[in-house]
Design an enzyme around this catalytic site. Structure first.
Site, PDB file in Angstrom:
ATOM      1  N   GLN A 190       0.830  -1.204   0.000  1.00  0.00           N
ATOM      2  CA  GLN A 190       0.000   0.000   0.000  1.00  0.00           C
ATOM      3  C   GLN A 190       0.865   1.255   0.000  1.00  0.00           C
ATOM      4  O   GLN A 190       0.516   2.264  -0.610  1.00  0.00           O
ATOM      5  CB  GLN A 190      -0.933   0.022   1.218  1.00  0.00           C
ATOM      6  CG  GLN A 190      -2.080  -0.963   1.126  1.00  0.00           C
ATOM      7  CD  GLN A 190      -3.141  -0.758   2.199  1.00  0.00           C
ATOM      8  OE1 GLN A 190      -4.269  -1.135   2.015  1.00  0.00           O
ATOM      9  NE2 GLN A 190      -2.793  -0.163   3.318  1.00  0.00           N
ATOM     10  N   GLU A 193       1.865   2.662  -3.388  1.00  0.00           N
ATOM     11  CA  GLU A 193       0.818   3.449  -4.035  1.00  0.00           C
ATOM     12  C   GLU A 193       0.600   4.768  -3.304  1.00  0.00           C
ATOM     13  O   GLU A 193       0.327   5.794  -3.926  1.00  0.00           O
ATOM     14  CB  GLU A 193      -0.471   2.634  -4.098  1.00  0.00           C
ATOM     15  CG  GLU A 193      -0.327   1.389  -4.959  1.00  0.00           C
ATOM     16  CD  GLU A 193      -1.640   0.657  -5.183  1.00  0.00           C
ATOM     17  OE1 GLU A 193      -2.676   1.106  -4.637  1.00  0.00           O
ATOM     18  OE2 GLU A 193      -1.638  -0.358  -5.912  1.00  0.00           O
ATOM     19  N   GLU A 194       0.704   4.743  -1.971  1.00  0.00           N
ATOM     20  CA  GLU A 194       0.513   5.976  -1.193  1.00  0.00           C
ATOM     21  C   GLU A 194       1.577   7.016  -1.542  1.00  0.00           C
ATOM     22  O   GLU A 194       1.277   8.208  -1.675  1.00  0.00           O
ATOM     23  CB  GLU A 194       0.565   5.656   0.301  1.00  0.00           C
ATOM     24  CG  GLU A 194       0.401   6.877   1.188  1.00  0.00           C
ATOM     25  CD  GLU A 194       0.436   6.543   2.670  1.00  0.00           C
ATOM     26  OE1 GLU A 194       0.720   7.457   3.468  1.00  0.00           O
ATOM     27  OE2 GLU A 194       0.187   5.377   3.027  1.00  0.00           O
ATOM     28  N   ARG A 195       2.807   6.569  -1.707  1.00  0.00           N
ATOM     29  CA  ARG A 195       3.882   7.513  -2.030  1.00  0.00           C
ATOM     30  C   ARG A 195       3.710   8.088  -3.434  1.00  0.00           C
ATOM     31  O   ARG A 195       3.946   9.283  -3.661  1.00  0.00           O
ATOM     32  CB  ARG A 195       5.237   6.824  -1.869  1.00  0.00           C
ATOM     33  CG  ARG A 195       5.601   6.617  -0.409  1.00  0.00           C
ATOM     34  CD  ARG A 195       6.662   5.572  -0.186  1.00  0.00           C
ATOM     35  NE  ARG A 195       6.824   5.326   1.249  1.00  0.00           N
ATOM     36  CZ  ARG A 195       7.364   4.238   1.775  1.00  0.00           C
ATOM     37  NH1 ARG A 195       7.809   3.276   0.974  1.00  0.00           N
ATOM     38  NH2 ARG A 195       7.471   4.096   3.076  1.00  0.00           N
TER      39      ARG A 195
END
Length: 335
Positions: A190, A193-195
């Site tokens: 996750q 994708e968050e970065r």
């Protein structure tokens, strides 16, 4: 579904940067790219029906429960526990810096589910949170949650950020996402994708800061000529624009590699590091060009100066990004 790939999420995120506020895109990002990817990949059909479907429809607000007061970037050191007892987990602990925490209907919670090694003893759990007023203690059968008041912050002020405490909270064991003990691994996926979301969300904001500053410097007179005619100023704006385009190119390249199935932890960390640095560099430089006007709250550059500072620490600090990059470049001493 529409069968759209990850690049479409990045395109939407980049466009959300046109909103003159950092908090609204961040709330959307938590819903879209932080609280739900693991559930989408590894959750059971029952969990997806109960949590994911209404979240996508906009009927549920989701939040992500990772950070704690003593464990932010160091995810492995979280203390919240979920102990298995029959067909239930009993949860004790607390979470800090929870975006949308005061209004969330459910949380994707990371907790320790065994006494094993820190990278193999954690699990992700879908946790129902009944929305309540600030500082209200919910006392329902087997349910003890205390949602502390909205945290007062320097920027992102329209985003509710909560501290949440759990005491003997019972949740069904079927609320587990994927396999027990795989939570840290799921969360690291996750984080990629968050970065990338963090980078995409800041591009248009920084472009806006530069364009607003250029327009102001063109019409603002000083010493009988527009500020923009000062070489130090227009050279600096050109330099910042160049750096912004380099960041955009790195994001697009990393997204392409991710779509091809590659582990992009290194490039995503590099992009996040540079986005945090550039968020500070662009807003600080441009604010100075506004002079005293830059400290007036009605000026957009002032607001983005405050909101975008969070990018350097939210979703892990610059130092954490550097450590990850160094590790992947095999530059750290062996233990």
């Amino acid at each position: 579904g529409m069968g759209l790939d990850f690049s479409y999420r990045m395109a939407v995120t980049e466009e959300l940067g046109s909103i003159h506020c950092g908090a609204i895109p961040m709330a959307v990002g938590v819903q879209m790219d932080m609280a739900t990817p693991a559930l989408t990949r590894f959750g059971t059909d029952e969990l997806k029906k109960e949590f994911l479907v209404p979240t996508i429809a906009g009927d549920f607000v989701a939040c992500l429960g990772i950070s704690e007061a003593g464990a932010g970037s160091d995810v492995a050191s979280i203390k919240t526990r979920a102990v298995r007892e029959g067909d239930e987990y009993i949860i004790n602990g607390s979470k800090m810096w929870i975006t949308s925490g005061c209004q969330a209907d459910w949380m994707c919670l990371l907790a320790n589910t065994s006494q094993g090694p820190p990278h193999h003893n954690k699990s992700l759990i879908c946790l129902v949170i009944h929305s309540c007023c600030s500082s209200q203690l919910l006392a329902l059968p087997g349910l003890w949650i205390h949602i502390a008041k909205k945290i007062d912050k320097l920027g992102m002020r329209s985003s509710d950020t909560a501290q949440i405490f759990f005491e003997d909270l019972r949740v069904p064991s079927k609320s587990l996402i994927g396999e027990e003990g795989k939570g840290f691994t799921y969360q690291m996926l996750q984080f990629q994708e968050e970065r990338l979301w963090a980078v995409a969300s800041v591009l248009q904001c920084l472009q806006t800061v530069i364009e607003e500053t250029r327009a102001y410097a063109r019409q603002r007179q000083a010493f009988s000529r527009p500020l923009l005619h000062n070489q130090a100023l227009h050279f600096r704006l050109a330099e910042l624009t160049t750096k912004l385009e380099l960041l955009r190119s790195l994001l697009y390249r990393t997204t392409d590699l991710y779509l091809e199935g590659n582990d992009v932890t290194k490039f995503a960390s590099m992009a996040k590091l540079k986005a945090g640095c550039l968020a500070w560099e662009v807003t600080d430089s441009c604010l100075q060009f506004w002079g005293g006007m830059g400290f007036i709250n009605e000026v957009l550059v002032s607001r983005l100066y405050r909101d975008l500072r969070l990018l350097s620490i939210g979703g892990d600090t610059d130092e954490t990004m550097l450590s990850i990059i160094c590790k992947l470049m095999d530059m750290l001493p062996s233990k």
